[in-house]
Design a protein around this motif. Sequence first.
Motif, mmCIF file in Angstrom:
data_model
loop_
_atom_site.group_PDB
_atom_site.id
_atom_site.type_symbol
_atom_site.label_atom_id
_atom_site.label_comp_id
_atom_site.label_asym_id
_atom_site.label_seq_id
_atom_site.Cartn_x
_atom_site.Cartn_y
_atom_site.Cartn_z
ATOM 1 N N ALA A 1 22.781 -9.115 -12.771
ATOM 2 C CA ALA A 1 22.173 -8.349 -11.683
ATOM 3 C C ALA A 1 21.162 -7.343 -12.212
ATOM 4 N N ILE A 2 21.468 -6.727 -13.352
ATOM 5 C CA ILE A 2 20.530 -5.779 -13.967
ATOM 6 C C ILE A 2 19.242 -6.499 -14.368
ATOM 7 N N LEU A 3 19.373 -7.674 -14.965
ATOM 8 C CA LEU A 3 18.196 -8.457 -15.345
ATOM 9 C C LEU A 3 17.326 -8.768 -14.133
ATOM 10 N N GLU A 4 17.966 -9.178 -13.056
ATOM 11 C CA GLU A 4 17.231 -9.524 -11.837
ATOM 12 C C GLU A 4 16.548 -8.294 -11.245
ATOM 13 N N TYR A 5 17.234 -7.171 -11.233
ATOM 14 C CA TYR A 5 16.680 -5.925 -10.678
ATOM 15 C C TYR A 5 15.446 -5.479 -11.456
ATOM 16 N N CYS A 6 15.525 -5.512 -12.777
ATOM 17 C CA CYS A 6 14.407 -5.050 -13.590
ATOM 18 C C CYS A 6 13.155 -5.891 -13.364
ATOM 19 N N GLY A 7 13.331 -7.139 -13.025
ATOM 20 C CA GLY A 7 12.189 -8.008 -12.789
ATOM 21 C C GLY A 7 11.533 -7.832 -11.442
ATOM 22 N N ARG A 8 12.217 -7.169 -10.515
ATOM 23 C CA ARG A 8 11.675 -7.091 -9.146
ATOM 24 C C ARG A 8 11.392 -5.682 -8.639
ATOM 25 N N CYS A 9 11.889 -4.648 -9.312
ATOM 26 C CA CYS A 9 11.833 -3.316 -8.683
ATOM 27 C C CYS A 9 10.483 -2.636 -8.821
ATOM 28 N N GLY A 10 9.638 -3.082 -9.744
ATOM 29 C CA GLY A 10 8.294 -2.522 -9.844
ATOM 30 C C GLY A 10 8.138 -1.395 -10.839
ATOM 31 N N ALA A 11 9.223 -0.922 -11.415
ATOM 32 C CA ALA A 11 9.139 0.142 -12.416
ATOM 33 C C ALA A 11 8.680 -0.435 -13.760
ATOM 34 N N THR A 12 8.245 0.451 -14.647
ATOM 35 C CA THR A 12 7.805 0.048 -15.982
ATOM 36 C C THR A 12 8.837 0.381 -17.050
ATOM 37 N N ASP A 13 9.521 1.509 -16.873
ATOM 38 C CA ASP A 13 10.494 1.978 -17.854
ATOM 39 C C ASP A 13 11.913 1.870 -17.302
ATOM 40 N N PHE A 14 12.846 1.453 -18.166
ATOM 41 C CA PHE A 14 14.250 1.323 -17.766
ATOM 42 C C PHE A 14 15.148 1.896 -18.861
ATOM 43 N N ILE A 15 16.045 2.773 -18.464
ATOM 44 C CA ILE A 15 17.089 3.258 -19.359
ATOM 45 C C ILE A 15 18.300 2.364 -19.128
ATOM 46 N N VAL A 16 18.668 1.605 -20.149
ATOM 47 C CA VAL A 16 19.648 0.536 -20.010
ATOM 48 C C VAL A 16 21.023 1.021 -20.484
ATOM 49 N N VAL A 17 21.961 1.111 -19.535
ATOM 50 C CA VAL A 17 23.283 1.651 -19.846
ATOM 51 C C VAL A 17 24.314 0.519 -19.787
ATOM 52 N N THR A 18 24.228 -0.327 -20.784
ATOM 53 C CA THR A 18 25.216 -1.384 -21.000
ATOM 54 C C THR A 18 25.086 -1.833 -22.450
ATOM 55 N N GLU A 19 25.846 -2.826 -22.854
ATOM 56 C CA GLU A 19 25.831 -3.295 -24.232
ATOM 57 C C GLU A 19 24.417 -3.726 -24.623
#
Length: 312
Positions: free
Chosen positions: A220-238
């Motif tokens: 779900a995180i992968l899918e969200y990052c591809g569609r939300c339109g942001a450029t930067d993501f702070i990734v809080v998982t492994e």
Amino acid sequence: MATNQQQLMERIAELKREKQAVILAHYYTTPEVQAVADFLGDSLALAVKAQSIEAPTILFAGVHFMAETAKVLCPEKRVLIPCPEASCSLAESCRAEVLARFKAEHPNHLVVSYVNTTVGVKAHTDICCTSSNALQVVESIPADQPIIFAPDRNLGSYIQRLTGRENMLLWDGACHVHEEFSLEKILDLKKQYPEAKVVVHPECKAHIVAVADFVGSTAAILEYCGRCGATDFIVVTESGILAEMRKRHPELNFIPAPPIDSSCGCNECNYMKMVTLEKIVECLENEAPEIEIEESVRKAAERSILNMIAIK
């Protein structure tokens, strides 16, 4: 790429053809292990994929419970695991005999167990869930039905907050990776990247989940990052997921959230990182170690997994 690594990858490709084997790998394995996989996914996707594989041999590049799940669903296939000692802190936190006793003490409760459990625990479970579908699983159960939710207290607490269900008994287990993220350091990163979206796995503690822009499974995180339109993501998982993130979206900036003890770098699952190209080669060459499960246990566990997969 190092010559030796390239040789190992070529040898794996050769052995896959020779042994008629398919490699399934989790997002948390190393980038080079992910690169030799025929199918890459999260726990739910891998469980579903195992059912449709036509090859006679499955090699599971992941931790032990994942290979067990594949064997439960594909009893007629040979399921190999290159590193059988690769366990899981969640699976270790819930032993089958202890759950059986607890279940007997609460006979009116239905048992929902996270897929990150041993086959023995699944055999005492009514319905499994993953981080992808835990909400759907719980919502599929009548509201007045008491539930034992095992073993992840953080995921269980998150689902409890979303559903408002007070009749859930939460097992006291947790993922060693997702327990260790630092709220202070995440907020410091947010100051450095004020436009960044904070994406969080629901196995994290509640105060970490509270600052998320998005909460979801690895898929779900992968899918969200591809569609939300942001450029930067702070990734809080492994941190293993970063390889697939950067492969899919090289134009985006993925920033791994640090653990409380940042001297060890990113938050990594030590068990997942035990799976190496060398061990995959050895496993395919020897066609061992192989997962074997007693049939009565397998059948009981299969019921709980199929109950999960049936929920749409």
